[in-house]
Design a protein around this motif. Sequence first.
Motif, PDB file in Angstrom:
ATOM      1  N   THR A  15       0.779 -11.532   2.678  1.00  0.00           N
ATOM      2  CA  THR A  15       1.675 -11.522   1.512  1.00  0.00           C
ATOM      3  C   THR A  15       2.530 -10.261   1.445  1.00  0.00           C
ATOM      4  O   THR A  15       3.425 -10.172   0.612  1.00  0.00           O
ATOM      5  N   SER A  16       2.249  -9.267   2.291  1.00  0.00           N
ATOM      6  CA  SER A  16       3.029  -8.018   2.240  1.00  0.00           C
ATOM      7  C   SER A  16       4.440  -8.288   2.748  1.00  0.00           C
ATOM      8  O   SER A  16       4.696  -9.312   3.394  1.00  0.00           O
ATOM      9  N   PHE A  17       5.326  -7.328   2.500  1.00  0.00           N
ATOM     10  CA  PHE A  17       6.708  -7.511   2.933  1.00  0.00           C
ATOM     11  C   PHE A  17       6.767  -7.759   4.435  1.00  0.00           C
ATOM     12  O   PHE A  17       7.360  -8.726   4.907  1.00  0.00           O
ATOM     13  N   VAL A  18       6.100  -6.908   5.191  1.00  0.00           N
ATOM     14  CA  VAL A  18       6.161  -7.035   6.654  1.00  0.00           C
ATOM     15  C   VAL A  18       5.244  -8.167   7.141  1.00  0.00           C
ATOM     16  O   VAL A  18       5.528  -8.821   8.143  1.00  0.00           O
ATOM     17  N   ARG A  71      -6.076 -10.928  -0.213  1.00  0.00           N
ATOM     18  CA  ARG A  71      -7.062 -10.909  -1.309  1.00  0.00           C
ATOM     19  C   ARG A  71      -6.816 -11.981  -2.356  1.00  0.00           C
ATOM     20  O   ARG A  71      -7.677 -12.246  -3.181  1.00  0.00           O
ATOM     21  N   SER A 127      11.090   0.150   3.558  1.00  0.00           N
ATOM     22  CA  SER A 127      10.520  -0.706   2.515  1.00  0.00           C
ATOM     23  C   SER A 127       9.595   0.118   1.635  1.00  0.00           C
ATOM     24  O   SER A 127       9.246   1.255   1.972  1.00  0.00           O
ATOM     25  N   LEU A 151      -0.050  -1.379  11.773  1.00  0.00           N
ATOM     26  CA  LEU A 151       1.240  -0.686  11.704  1.00  0.00           C
ATOM     27  C   LEU A 151       1.102   0.716  11.154  1.00  0.00           C
ATOM     28  O   LEU A 151       2.090   1.280  10.696  1.00  0.00           O
ATOM     29  N   ASP A 164     -10.965  -9.256   0.737  1.00  0.00           N
ATOM     30  CA  ASP A 164     -10.421  -8.117  -0.002  1.00  0.00           C
ATOM     31  C   ASP A 164     -10.740  -6.835   0.772  1.00  0.00           C
ATOM     32  O   ASP A 164     -11.877  -6.643   1.210  1.00  0.00           O
ATOM     33  N   ALA A 165      -9.721  -5.960   0.899  1.00  0.00           N
ATOM     34  CA  ALA A 165      -9.898  -4.720   1.669  1.00  0.00           C
ATOM     35  C   ALA A 165     -11.022  -3.861   1.096  1.00  0.00           C
ATOM     36  O   ALA A 165     -11.607  -3.035   1.801  1.00  0.00           O
ATOM     37  N   GLY A 182       6.061  -3.807  -1.748  1.00  0.00           N
ATOM     38  CA  GLY A 182       6.417  -5.232  -1.796  1.00  0.00           C
ATOM     39  C   GLY A 182       7.918  -5.464  -1.664  1.00  0.00           C
ATOM     40  O   GLY A 182       8.358  -6.571  -1.403  1.00  0.00           O
ATOM     41  N   LYS A 240      -1.500 -16.358  -4.082  1.00  0.00           N
ATOM     42  CA  LYS A 240      -0.340 -15.682  -3.494  1.00  0.00           C
ATOM     43  C   LYS A 240      -0.175 -16.081  -2.018  1.00  0.00           C
ATOM     44  O   LYS A 240       0.935 -16.273  -1.527  1.00  0.00           O
ATOM     45  N   ASP A 261       7.035   2.573  14.761  1.00  0.00           N
ATOM     46  CA  ASP A 261       6.172   3.653  15.225  1.00  0.00           C
ATOM     47  C   ASP A 261       4.865   2.992  15.633  1.00  0.00           C
ATOM     48  O   ASP A 261       4.197   2.417  14.785  1.00  0.00           O
ATOM     49  N   SER A 289       3.513   5.064   2.143  1.00  0.00           N
ATOM     50  CA  SER A 289       2.671   5.707   3.157  1.00  0.00           C
ATOM     51  C   SER A 289       3.156   7.125   3.454  1.00  0.00           C
ATOM     52  O   SER A 289       2.376   8.069   3.516  1.00  0.00           O
TER      53      SER A 289
HETATM   54  N1  LIG Z   1       4.870   1.374  11.663  1.00  0.00           N
HETATM   55  C1  LIG Z   1       5.939   0.772  11.249  1.00  0.00           C
HETATM   56  O1  LIG Z   1       6.893   0.722  11.921  1.00  0.00           O
HETATM   57  C2  LIG Z   1       5.869   0.106   9.893  1.00  0.00           C
HETATM   58  C3  LIG Z   1       6.896  -0.715   9.463  1.00  0.00           C
HETATM   59  C4  LIG Z   1       6.735  -1.380   8.249  1.00  0.00           C
HETATM   60  C5  LIG Z   1       5.592  -1.186   7.466  1.00  0.00           C
HETATM   61  N2  LIG Z   1       4.629  -0.349   7.909  1.00  0.00           N
HETATM   62  C6  LIG Z   1       3.398  -0.152   7.150  1.00  0.00           C
HETATM   63  O2  LIG Z   1       2.834  -1.416   6.915  1.00  0.00           O
HETATM   64  C7  LIG Z   1       2.147  -1.409   5.662  1.00  0.00           C
HETATM   65  C8  LIG Z   1       2.629  -2.583   4.835  1.00  0.00           C
HETATM   66  O3  LIG Z   1       3.974  -2.348   4.452  1.00  0.00           O
HETATM   67  P1  LIG Z   1       4.717  -3.347   3.439  1.00  0.00           P
HETATM   68  O4  LIG Z   1       5.995  -2.731   3.048  1.00  0.00           O
HETATM   69  O5  LIG Z   1       4.764  -4.699   4.030  1.00  0.00           O
HETATM   70  O6  LIG Z   1       3.648  -3.285   2.214  1.00  0.00           O
HETATM   71  P2  LIG Z   1       3.592  -4.093   0.844  1.00  0.00           P
HETATM   72  O7  LIG Z   1       4.682  -5.113   0.792  1.00  0.00           O
HETATM   73  O8  LIG Z   1       3.509  -3.075  -0.223  1.00  0.00           O
HETATM   74  O9  LIG Z   1       2.204  -4.910   0.946  1.00  0.00           O
HETATM   75  C9  LIG Z   1       0.935  -4.357   0.823  1.00  0.00           C
HETATM   76  C10 LIG Z   1      -0.079  -5.433   1.170  1.00  0.00           C
HETATM   77  O10 LIG Z   1      -1.395  -4.910   0.992  1.00  0.00           O
HETATM   78  C11 LIG Z   1      -2.146  -5.894   0.321  1.00  0.00           C
HETATM   79  N3  LIG Z   1      -3.295  -5.313  -0.367  1.00  0.00           N
HETATM   80  C12 LIG Z   1      -3.315  -4.244  -1.207  1.00  0.00           C
HETATM   81  N4  LIG Z   1      -4.585  -4.024  -1.622  1.00  0.00           N
HETATM   82  C13 LIG Z   1      -5.379  -4.971  -1.025  1.00  0.00           C
HETATM   83  C14 LIG Z   1      -6.748  -5.284  -1.044  1.00  0.00           C
HETATM   84  N5  LIG Z   1      -7.612  -4.588  -1.790  1.00  0.00           N
HETATM   85  N6  LIG Z   1      -7.213  -6.303  -0.285  1.00  0.00           N
HETATM   86  C15 LIG Z   1      -6.363  -7.028   0.482  1.00  0.00           C
HETATM   87  N7  LIG Z   1      -5.044  -6.785   0.529  1.00  0.00           N
HETATM   88  C16 LIG Z   1      -4.542  -5.785  -0.211  1.00  0.00           C
HETATM   89  C17 LIG Z   1      -1.185  -6.535  -0.638  1.00  0.00           C
HETATM   90  O11 LIG Z   1      -1.723  -7.776  -1.106  1.00  0.00           O
HETATM   91  P3  LIG Z   1      -1.153  -8.516  -2.440  1.00  0.00           P
HETATM   92  O12 LIG Z   1       0.111  -9.184  -2.003  1.00  0.00           O
HETATM   93  O13 LIG Z   1      -2.227  -9.470  -2.773  1.00  0.00           O
HETATM   94  O14 LIG Z   1      -0.884  -7.455  -3.464  1.00  0.00           O
HETATM   95  C18 LIG Z   1       0.015  -6.690   0.317  1.00  0.00           C
HETATM   96  O15 LIG Z   1      -0.169  -7.830   1.135  1.00  0.00           O
HETATM   97  C19 LIG Z   1       2.424  -0.032   5.048  1.00  0.00           C
HETATM   98  O16 LIG Z   1       1.302   0.790   5.272  1.00  0.00           O
HETATM   99  C20 LIG Z   1       3.612   0.474   5.811  1.00  0.00           C
HETATM  100  O17 LIG Z   1       3.644   1.880   5.925  1.00  0.00           O
HETATM  101  C21 LIG Z   1       4.758   0.301   9.098  1.00  0.00           C
END
Ligand SMILES: NC(=O)c1ccc[n+]([C@@H]2O[C@H](COP(=O)([O-])OP(=O)(O)OC[C@H]3O[C@@H](n4cnc5c(N)ncnc54)[C@H](OP(=O)(O)O)[C@@H]3O)[C@@H](O)[C@H]2O)c1
Length: 411
Positions: A14-17, A42, A182, A112, A67-68, A317, A46, A144, A188
């Motif tokens: 469900t996260s953005f990525v 979790r 994002s 990631l 759930d994490a 998100g 959703k 990265d 992070s």
């Molecule tokens: N390395 C790279 O190039 C790169 C690029 C992009 C992103 N990232 C990293 O990837 C991660 C995700 O990024 P994003 O922008 O996609 O994040 P985001 O949209 O904020 O999504 C966060 C995710 O974590 C889930 N979550 C939070 N608490 C949880 C729990 N207790 N149990 C299960 N799931 C849980 C959320 O679930 P719900 O939807 O249920 O709230 C959601 O799916 C970040 O750490 C970001 O730094 C890295």
Amino acid sequence: MMQPEYDIVVFGATSFVGQILTRYLLEQYGTGGTLRWAIAGRNESKLEATRAELGNAAADLPVVVADAGNESSLRAMVQRTRVVVSTVGPYALYGEPLVRVCAQEGTDYCDLTGEVQWIRQMIARYEDDARASGAHIVHCCGFDSIPSDMGVHFLQQQAMAQIGSACPTVKMRVRAAKGEFSGGTVASLMNVAKEAASDPALRKELANPFSLCPSGFKSSRRQPNVKSAEFDPDFGAWTAPFVMAAINTRIVHRSNAIQDAVYGQEFAYDEAMLTGKGLKGRLQGMAMAAGIGGFLAASAIAPTRWALETFVVPKPGEGPSRQSQESGFYDLRFVGHASDGRVIRTKVTGDRDPGYGSTGKMLGEAAMCLAFDAGEDRPGGFWTPSSYLGQKLIDRLQDNAGLRFEVLENR
Ligand SMILES: NC(=O)c1ccc[n+]([C@@H]2O[C@H](COP(=O)([O-])OP(=O)(O)OC[C@H]3O[C@@H](n4cnc5c(N)ncnc54)[C@H](OP(=O)(O)O)[C@@H]3O)[C@@H](O)[C@H]2O)c1
């Protein structure tokens, strides 16, 4: 032994990525075919909404709830699959229980994260478990650090084939890139800046280019590090610091260290952004260096961090639109200097915005490579993309994910 039900589970679908990754796997590999996979997170409703948005093609995609923060739910999920790919971040806040469970259960894992201090802790705490269970853990499978880590691997493969030895000095310069951050990535980055502000030991650790190398690895070579606007004679242009260098350089050094110093014991590597030629390039370099410094300083202090979170940066998100992802790209240039004076120049390009459109595809192919190509004969442990997935990942990235690895010059 009984085969687990799935090849890959996408945790955090469900996260953005995670949504980009899920759409990519669906479009590339479908459901009900060779790839047996599921989406997880979790919140069941959703997850079902995420699946519904993908249309009829996703109707058969199984949903797994975990759930994490609940280890028994994670263990149950991990036991059902050969590979978990996680986009639940910031990883330093939510990621540890899943890494622990994968390392204990012998389930391969990729993610990631770009959070150096967290990766270091995970290696220290769970490397023995992963070795014992046979789990292959591969962090940093997005922008990265795949283009950097695989880019250096590619350049060094050319050097070894053409010159007979690896280049002791390699640098990467971002020639051009278009994309947005994002909410999850910004959260992070700000979390690292906040933790480092109150912890001198962590600041020291983050400043160590070899912080992810095994403790026995020794190098006396001073590592270059672009901290302000600097002229780069290799490119005849000015450079500015590159914010991802802090993680990418650590991963590249770990790749070298865990492969018996395949690039050399005294290997040097750094990254920066090209800002152009002449006075304009210099001024742009100075402005970029000041901007990055200002953002990190503001993230470290509570009132300005609050103001940034409230008014400036995207919320968790949120992220770039689909159109913006599709019009994004990146062009990274590598130069290697061999001991005999010869120079090799290569480039790595990607066809979507680095942080999301391209990252989703790279992560998907890293998970596929773990599930189907990587040698099961390799011992379990904490690997890097290039040390474990190597040429097979380059092939997948070029065939499916819009990346190109090219030699520009070898003289
Ligand atoms: N390395 C790279 O190039 C790169 C690029 C992009 C992103 N990232 C990293 O990837 C991660 C995700 O990024 P994003 O922008 O996609 O994040 P985001 O949209 O904020 O999504 C966060 C995710 O974590 C889930 N979550 C939070 N608490 C949880 C729990 N207790 N149990 C299960 N799931 C849980 C959320 O679930 P719900 O939807 O249920 O709230 C959601 O799916 C970040 O750490 C970001 O730094 C890295």
